[in-house]
Design a protein around this motif. Structure first.
Motif, mmCIF file in Angstrom:
data_model
loop_
_atom_site.group_PDB
_atom_site.id
_atom_site.type_symbol
_atom_site.label_atom_id
_atom_site.label_comp_id
_atom_site.label_asym_id
_atom_site.label_seq_id
_atom_site.Cartn_x
_atom_site.Cartn_y
_atom_site.Cartn_z
ATOM 1 N N PRO A 37 0.829 -1.208 0.000
ATOM 2 C CA PRO A 37 0.000 0.000 0.000
ATOM 3 C C PRO A 37 0.861 1.255 0.000
ATOM 4 O O PRO A 37 1.949 1.289 0.585
ATOM 5 C CB PRO A 37 -0.784 -0.134 1.306
ATOM 6 C CG PRO A 37 0.124 -0.918 2.213
ATOM 7 C CD PRO A 37 0.835 -1.885 1.304
ATOM 8 N N THR A 71 -12.947 2.479 -1.385
ATOM 9 C CA THR A 71 -11.858 2.279 -0.422
ATOM 10 C C THR A 71 -12.106 1.034 0.425
ATOM 11 O O THR A 71 -13.113 0.961 1.121
ATOM 12 C CB THR A 71 -11.727 3.504 0.502
ATOM 13 O OG1 THR A 71 -11.494 4.667 -0.282
ATOM 14 C CG2 THR A 71 -10.568 3.314 1.471
ATOM 15 N N ASP A 115 -5.223 3.423 0.189
ATOM 16 C CA ASP A 115 -5.339 2.047 -0.285
ATOM 17 C C ASP A 115 -6.116 1.158 0.671
ATOM 18 O O ASP A 115 -6.662 0.130 0.270
ATOM 19 C CB ASP A 115 -3.935 1.453 -0.487
ATOM 20 C CG ASP A 115 -3.157 2.193 -1.549
ATOM 21 O OD1 ASP A 115 -3.618 2.227 -2.697
ATOM 22 O OD2 ASP A 115 -2.096 2.744 -1.222
ATOM 23 N N CYS A 169 5.221 3.036 3.055
ATOM 24 C CA CYS A 169 3.810 3.406 3.178
ATOM 25 C C CYS A 169 3.631 4.651 4.051
ATOM 26 O O CYS A 169 4.248 4.778 5.105
ATOM 27 C CB CYS A 169 3.030 2.235 3.781
ATOM 28 S SG CYS A 169 1.268 2.545 3.979
ATOM 29 N N LEU A 197 -5.226 -6.598 0.218
ATOM 30 C CA LEU A 197 -4.622 -5.740 -0.797
ATOM 31 C C LEU A 197 -4.551 -6.426 -2.158
ATOM 32 O O LEU A 197 -4.514 -5.764 -3.191
ATOM 33 C CB LEU A 197 -3.219 -5.312 -0.352
ATOM 34 C CG LEU A 197 -3.183 -4.302 0.803
ATOM 35 C CD1 LEU A 197 -1.787 -4.222 1.394
ATOM 36 C CD2 LEU A 197 -3.637 -2.927 0.319
#
Length: 221
Positions: free
Chosen positions: A12, A88, A61, A39, A131
């Motif tokens: 992310p 999201t 993310d 990140c 993810l």
């Protein structure tokens, strides 16, 4: 846990941690620093600040949302974020792991449910799964994870309108938007709107994910 898409894991760029306990936020922050050093980590201690942060900062993310924060009631925080920021992914993080709460959260659109009792490596693995397009469902005592995932998918498909179910059937058949529009004698704009609504209601982020999810329950329009 069930795989919704076979895409590769990705790191992310930005995440938002929402928890009213600073120690919990610090723990999750350190986890991200270790696992995803590049990140950017944003924090909020209540839903109001979370919404403000997402509005001001733009896309992230991943959102990690505690089930019990002062200005929410049960799943109202999740429902508010899904309504305001449908693209999201929101992962619930909680010390409450009863079967009903987990299933209700996933049915309401959570991309995963991570118990706070999991070890760091297991939490990282869960987040990596989300993810990469999967739904993370923790193993619960006496629970059949395969059946639980199918129940979850059926709940999401049941939220579709009859026309959206028809369009999903065409997606499963591999048809493009223009082919579906021709088949149903409607405009491309209408089909695009239906596809967007399908993705939102099924809590997925691509047509491929929606098709794979529908295939798990042998969906027929």
């Amino acid at each position: 846990m069930g795989q919704i898409a076979g895409s590769t894991h990705s790191s992310p760029d930005r995440v938002l941690i929402v928890d009213d306990h600073s120690l919990v936020r610090d723990g999750l922050r350190s986890l991200f620093v270790d696992a995803f050093p590049a990140c950017t980590i944003l924090e909020a201690d209540c839903l109001e600040r979370a919404v403000r942060t997402l509005t001001d900062e733009g896309d992230v993310d991943l959102v990690l949302l505690d089930l019990n924060i002062p200005d929410v009631s049960h799943l109202s925080g999740l429902e508010a974020l899904r309504d305001k920021f449908p693209a999201t992914p929101v992962v619930m993080v909680s010390g409450v792991t009863d079967r009903k709460t987990v299933r209700d959260a996933l049915a309401a659109g959570a991309a995963g449910f991570v118990p706070k009792s999991l070890k760091r490596a297991a939490i990282i693995d869960a987040l990596m799964q989300v993810l990469s397009g999967e739904i993370f469902m923790p193993e619960l005592e006496g629970d059949d994870s395969g059946a639980a995932e199918e129940d979850l998918i059926r709940t999401r498909v049941a939220s579709l309108t009859p026309q959206q179910r028809v369009v999903l059937g065409h997606l499963v058949a591999g048809r493009l938007n223009k082919q579906i529009a021709h088949e149903l004698d409607v405009s491309m704009t209408t089909i695009k709107a239906h596809v967007s609504a399908i993705l939102q209601k099924m809590n997925v982020f691509s047509r491929t994910q929606a098709v794979i999810m529908a295939g798990k329950i042998n969906f027929k329009a």
